[in-house]
Design a protein around this motif. Structure first.
Motif, PDB file in Angstrom:
ATOM      1  N   GLU A  37       0.693  -1.146  -0.423  1.00  0.00           N
ATOM      2  CA  GLU A  37       0.086   0.169  -0.258  1.00  0.00           C
ATOM      3  C   GLU A  37       0.898   1.392   0.037  1.00  0.00           C
ATOM      4  O   GLU A  37       0.551   2.079  -0.681  1.00  0.00           O
ATOM      5  N   VAL A  38       1.945   0.839   0.884  1.00  0.00           N
ATOM      6  CA  VAL A  38       2.731   2.426   0.509  1.00  0.00           C
ATOM      7  C   VAL A  38       3.102   2.659  -0.653  1.00  0.00           C
ATOM      8  O   VAL A  38       3.022   3.656  -1.190  1.00  0.00           O
ATOM      9  N   LEU A  56       1.809   2.141  -3.949  1.00  0.00           N
ATOM     10  CA  LEU A  56       0.811   2.610  -4.686  1.00  0.00           C
ATOM     11  C   LEU A  56       1.245   4.537  -4.264  1.00  0.00           C
ATOM     12  O   LEU A  56       0.662   4.908  -4.995  1.00  0.00           O
ATOM     13  N   ALA A  57       1.029   4.574  -2.283  1.00  0.00           N
ATOM     14  CA  ALA A  57       0.494   5.558  -2.301  1.00  0.00           C
ATOM     15  C   ALA A  57       2.062   6.329  -2.306  1.00  0.00           C
ATOM     16  O   ALA A  57       1.552   7.677  -2.809  1.00  0.00           O
ATOM     17  N   MET A  58       3.001   5.941  -2.229  1.00  0.00           N
ATOM     18  CA  MET A  58       4.204   6.988  -3.244  1.00  0.00           C
ATOM     19  C   MET A  58       4.121   6.861  -4.746  1.00  0.00           C
ATOM     20  O   MET A  58       4.138   8.162  -5.067  1.00  0.00           O
ATOM     21  N   VAL A  59       3.660   5.755  -5.017  1.00  0.00           N
ATOM     22  CA  VAL A  59       3.772   5.737  -6.957  1.00  0.00           C
ATOM     23  C   VAL A  59       2.818   7.185  -7.402  1.00  0.00           C
ATOM     24  O   VAL A  59       2.220   8.127  -7.558  1.00  0.00           O
ATOM     25  N   SER A  60       1.591   6.957  -6.194  1.00  0.00           N
ATOM     26  CA  SER A  60       0.219   7.794  -6.469  1.00  0.00           C
ATOM     27  C   SER A  60       0.872   9.645  -6.422  1.00  0.00           C
ATOM     28  O   SER A  60       0.147  10.685  -7.060  1.00  0.00           O
ATOM     29  N   ARG A  61       1.561  10.095  -5.669  1.00  0.00           N
ATOM     30  CA  ARG A  61       2.117  11.001  -5.309  1.00  0.00           C
ATOM     31  C   ARG A  61       3.160  10.999  -6.146  1.00  0.00           C
ATOM     32  O   ARG A  61       4.391  12.046  -5.717  1.00  0.00           O
ATOM     33  N   GLY A  62       3.617  10.298  -7.617  1.00  0.00           N
ATOM     34  CA  GLY A  62       4.627  10.585  -8.508  1.00  0.00           C
ATOM     35  C   GLY A  62       6.038  10.824  -8.249  1.00  0.00           C
ATOM     36  O   GLY A  62       7.116  10.924  -8.790  1.00  0.00           O
ATOM     37  N   PHE A  63       6.014   9.153  -7.567  1.00  0.00           N
ATOM     38  CA  PHE A  63       7.057   8.135  -6.786  1.00  0.00           C
ATOM     39  C   PHE A  63       7.880   8.096  -8.087  1.00  0.00           C
ATOM     40  O   PHE A  63       6.976   7.419  -8.671  1.00  0.00           O
ATOM     41  N   GLU A 105      13.191   7.978  -7.107  1.00  0.00           N
ATOM     42  CA  GLU A 105      14.629   8.952  -6.307  1.00  0.00           C
ATOM     43  C   GLU A 105      13.805   9.344  -5.328  1.00  0.00           C
ATOM     44  O   GLU A 105      13.113  10.413  -5.952  1.00  0.00           O
ATOM     45  N   VAL A 106      15.100  10.172  -4.115  1.00  0.00           N
ATOM     46  CA  VAL A 106      14.199  10.427  -3.004  1.00  0.00           C
ATOM     47  C   VAL A 106      14.880  11.946  -3.005  1.00  0.00           C
ATOM     48  O   VAL A 106      15.971  11.928  -3.859  1.00  0.00           O
ATOM     49  N   ARG A 107      13.866  12.972  -3.299  1.00  0.00           N
ATOM     50  CA  ARG A 107      13.887  14.400  -3.376  1.00  0.00           C
ATOM     51  C   ARG A 107      14.357  14.761  -2.579  1.00  0.00           C
ATOM     52  O   ARG A 107      12.976  14.803  -1.340  1.00  0.00           O
ATOM     53  N   LEU A 108      15.040  15.895  -1.554  1.00  0.00           N
ATOM     54  CA  LEU A 108      14.766  16.221   0.055  1.00  0.00           C
ATOM     55  C   LEU A 108      14.372  17.837  -0.090  1.00  0.00           C
ATOM     56  O   LEU A 108      15.086  18.813  -1.508  1.00  0.00           O
ATOM     57  N   ASP A 135      -6.348   5.684 -10.278  1.00  0.00           N
ATOM     58  CA  ASP A 135      -5.592   6.562 -10.411  1.00  0.00           C
ATOM     59  C   ASP A 135      -4.576   5.822 -11.037  1.00  0.00           C
ATOM     60  O   ASP A 135      -3.477   6.256 -10.436  1.00  0.00           O
ATOM     61  N   LEU A 195      -3.118   2.919 -10.815  1.00  0.00           N
ATOM     62  CA  LEU A 195      -2.649   2.193  -9.605  1.00  0.00           C
ATOM     63  C   LEU A 195      -2.788   0.831  -9.912  1.00  0.00           C
ATOM     64  O   LEU A 195      -1.237   0.477 -10.067  1.00  0.00           O
ATOM     65  N   ARG A 245      -0.635  12.484 -12.651  1.00  0.00           N
ATOM     66  CA  ARG A 245      -0.291  12.870 -11.115  1.00  0.00           C
ATOM     67  C   ARG A 245      -0.086  14.230 -10.271  1.00  0.00           C
ATOM     68  O   ARG A 245      -0.064  13.799  -9.334  1.00  0.00           O
ATOM     69  N   PHE A 298      -6.187   7.825   0.689  1.00  0.00           N
ATOM     70  CA  PHE A 298      -6.409   6.315   0.611  1.00  0.00           C
ATOM     71  C   PHE A 298      -6.597   6.173   2.255  1.00  0.00           C
ATOM     72  O   PHE A 298      -6.842   6.494   2.939  1.00  0.00           O
ATOM     73  N   ALA A 300      -0.740   3.938   5.555  1.00  0.00           N
ATOM     74  CA  ALA A 300       0.523   3.571   4.212  1.00  0.00           C
ATOM     75  C   ALA A 300       0.463   5.049   3.543  1.00  0.00           C
ATOM     76  O   ALA A 300       0.920   5.384   2.511  1.00  0.00           O
ATOM     77  N   PHE A 356       4.279   8.566   4.880  1.00  0.00           N
ATOM     78  CA  PHE A 356       5.548   7.634   4.766  1.00  0.00           C
ATOM     79  C   PHE A 356       7.151   8.466   5.177  1.00  0.00           C
ATOM     80  O   PHE A 356       7.956   7.521   5.218  1.00  0.00           O
ATOM     81  N   LEU A 364       9.051  17.908  -4.520  1.00  0.00           N
ATOM     82  CA  LEU A 364       9.526  17.469  -4.893  1.00  0.00           C
ATOM     83  C   LEU A 364      10.344  16.848  -6.380  1.00  0.00           C
ATOM     84  O   LEU A 364      10.712  17.041  -7.171  1.00  0.00           O
ATOM     85  N   GLN A 365       8.821  15.409  -6.159  1.00  0.00           N
ATOM     86  CA  GLN A 365       8.952  14.270  -7.364  1.00  0.00           C
ATOM     87  C   GLN A 365       8.058  15.406  -8.419  1.00  0.00           C
ATOM     88  O   GLN A 365       9.001  14.749  -9.623  1.00  0.00           O
ATOM     89  N   MET A 366       7.823  15.888  -8.609  1.00  0.00           N
ATOM     90  CA  MET A 366       7.063  16.923  -9.737  1.00  0.00           C
ATOM     91  C   MET A 366       8.312  18.228  -9.908  1.00  0.00           C
ATOM     92  O   MET A 366       8.548  18.731 -11.793  1.00  0.00           O
TER      93      MET A 366
END
Lengths: 308, 284
Positions: free
Chosen positions: A260-261, A263-270, A273-276, B57, B59, B89, B96, B101, B104, B117-119
């Motif tokens: 689930e985590v 999917l939640a990350m992908v849903s927000r554009g992951f 690569e981690v960007r800080l 979405d 997914l 996205r 959710f 979940a 994170f 940041l992902q954008m």
């Protein structure tokens, strides 16, 4: 309306059977409770108003300095240089306002654990040397090709080996704690990433840091649910068997949560690569920190060689 | 890329979906979602509502049929393309059911920063948006906290903030009020109403019929056989007792009046009246 069976009424008891002993379940409850408290210490909410200057340093500089000094500590052989290394680290921890409740468990648990592991090394049969305290005398003789010692004793050399290891592990643990206590987890992970540690490894660490508490709560809920339905003590063996089965249940939940985590990350554009936020930038004070750490490391090595 | 109000945002055509080794959990589902609409997906537990949101979405992907966003089919390849993937996205946010979940990151601030940041947005822009979004949802005090230590209501607001910071035009909400206390639930509904007034398209999966007057202008009903069995205005759907009984959204309820046992369909959203043989009328 649904007709309820006769036995489902307040106070109804089955005929026969024996009265059970009340359940204890202390071992598991205490273990889970202790793990929860340790995790709460690890997951710091914020820096607080009195955060020391060390917290503001670039995580990469702190990481390199701490790892460098840990490597130096593993090369030190003399008790004095090791004691100096530990003393300096503790002094720096106090100056950086590392809370005592985080420092003390390390200063107690690490020496005790390493001393327990090093107990055999204090004996003449392992480390050799002249006996200081004879523990028992044997008849001597031989066991096949091996000659048995006539005495088993604690030796000066053995104490030195064990003492050196206890000091070394405590100094290394104190250095690691100083790094962890003065660096936000996310910054530490970002620092690892920018120093070339693979992305997958850093992500696993980040997820572990975030979800250990969730999974521990899941284990505690499982335990409480069972406790609520337990009327009799079941003994340590069955308690262990239940704990093992519980690990399986928590593992299944872990997997579901991990899916689930993701999917939640992908849903927000992951995209991998981690960007800080506020990525760290090298400043003069960070180079200074590195230079001081390098100088201290070199001085400790020179002192160690001179005393050897 | 987001379309004007009234344009077809999502087109779902003959979708069939099954998890590996399991029977289908969506079977021949077709409907459209229009811009600015408030659509509720209702059905009993296991009817496929959450799965349908995951398909919207991008997914999960359907075994048969297709899902399109603004006329473009949602496929793995399409979502990996620039600029369609990142823009999708950014424009479509998914709340959710489990906030644990969804949250994170180690801190609330990082959580809000993750999407922007992902954008590839600038640090200044990200920080400005974080500040505004936290203020909007009245959670500025949580900025430096770890999500693990928040209450269920606070977690839900942070999760919503992590979507709003991206300025989406569509929100997909999976049981948004599940596990919330009455005050948190009411606050969340107020926020969602305000967002809809701003023109956001809301698609909500729920089995709680009491939410429909607050969350939907249109309702789609999924049966326990995973098929779409009704599509209409909330009042019309809620008035169809036979339909609601058939899809397990209301139940035959028994209770006593003195010695008399009495049964009737029961739901917690629409008051019903009935007359008993001992003369009085009551609402339930």
């Amino acid at each position: 309306m649904t007709a309820l069976p006769e036995w489902l009424r307040p106070g109804a008891r089955p005929s026969g059977g024996v009265s059970p002993r009340p359940a204890a379940h202390r071992l598991l409850r205490r273990t889970l409770g202790a793990m929860g408290r340790s995790l709460a210490l690890l997951v710091r909410e914020d820096d607080g108003p009195n955060a020391g200057a060390l917290r503001a340093a670039d995580p990469r500089a702190k990481l390199l300095a701490a790892v460098g000094l840990i490597v130096v500590a593993t090369f030190l052989r003399g008790m004095l240089p090791l004691a100096v290394c530990l003393g300096l680290t503790l002094a720096l921890s106090v100056a950086a306002r590392v809370p005592g409740r985080r420092l003390l468990p390390v200063l107690i648990a690490v020496p005790l654990a390493s001393a327990a592991l090093m107990l055999p090394a204090t004996l003449n049969v392992v480390s050799g040397g002249s006996p200081l305290l004879v523990l028992w005398r044997t008849a001597g003789g031989a066991l096949g090709p091996w000659r048995l010692p006539e005495i088993v004793a604690i030796t000066g050399d053995g104490l030195l080996v064990a003492g050196r290891m206890v000091l070394r592990t405590t100094a290394c643990a104190a250095l690691a704690l100083l790094l962890a206590a003065t660096t936000r987890p996310q910054q530490l992970l970002g620092g690892l990433r920018s120093l070339g540690v693979p992305q997958a490894f850093v992500m696993v660490l980040a997820m572990a840091e975030r979800y250990l508490a969730v999974l521990l709560r899941s284990a505690q809920e499982l335990h409480l649910a069972r406790l609520a339905r337990s009327v009799a003590a079941i003994g340590v063996r069955r308690e262990e068997a239940w704990a093992a089965a519980g690990v399986g249940a928590v593992f299944r939940r872990t997997r579901a949560l991990a899916d689930e985590v993701t999917l939640a990350m992908v849903s927000r554009g992951f995209t991998g690569e981690v960007r800080l936020l506020r990525p760290a930038r090298w400043q003069r004070k960070d180079w200074l920190l590195m230079a001081v750490a390098a100088a201290v490391g070199a001085a400790l090595l020179i002192l160690d060689r001179r005393l050897a | 890329m987001s379309g004007p109000s009234g344009e077809t945002v999502f087109a779902v055509e003959g979708v069939r979906f099954a998890y590996p080794g399991q029977p289908p959990c969506l079977d021949g589902v077709s409907f459209e979602v229009r811009g600015g609409e408030r659509l509720a997906l209702v059905g009993a537990n296991g009817s496929g509502k959450s799965t349908l949101l995951h398909l919207l979405d991008g997914l999960y992907f359907p075994g048969e049929g297709r899902v399109a966003y603004l006329g473009r089919p949602l496929t793995e390849d399409a979502l990996e393309e620039t600029p369609f993937g990142p823009r999708f996205r950014q424009e479509v946010g998914f709340l959710f059911q489990s906030s644990d979940a969804q949250l994170f990151c180690p801190m609330v601030e990082d959580e809000l920063a993750f999407g922007p940041l992902q954008m590839g947005w600038t640090q200044d822009e990200v920080l400005r948006r974080i500040e505004d979004t936290l203020a909007l949802l009245e959670i500025s005090r949580l900025r430096g906290r770890s999500p693990a230590g928040l209450s269920a209501g606070e977690k839900k607001r942070v999760a919503l903030a992590s979507l709003l910071v991206l300025s989406p035009s569509v929100l997909l909400l999976d049981e948004p009020t599940a596990g919330l206390d009455p005050r948190s639930q009411s606050l969340l509904l107020e926020i969602l109403e305000a967002l809809h007034a701003r023109g956001l398209t809301l698609v909500t999966a729920t089995h709680d019929l009491t939410l429909l007057p607050h969350l939907a202008d249109r309702v789609i009903v999924l049966s326990e056989e995973h098929r779409l069995v009704a599509d209409g205005a909330p009042e019309r759907v809620l008035a169809d007792t036979d339909l609601l009984l058939a899809v397990n959204l209301i139940h035959a309820h028994s209770h006593r009046h003195g010695r008399l046992v009495h049964s009737h369909p029961h739901q917690h959203v629409v008051a019903h009246e009935h007359v008993h043989d001992h003369g009085h009328t009551h609402e339930d």
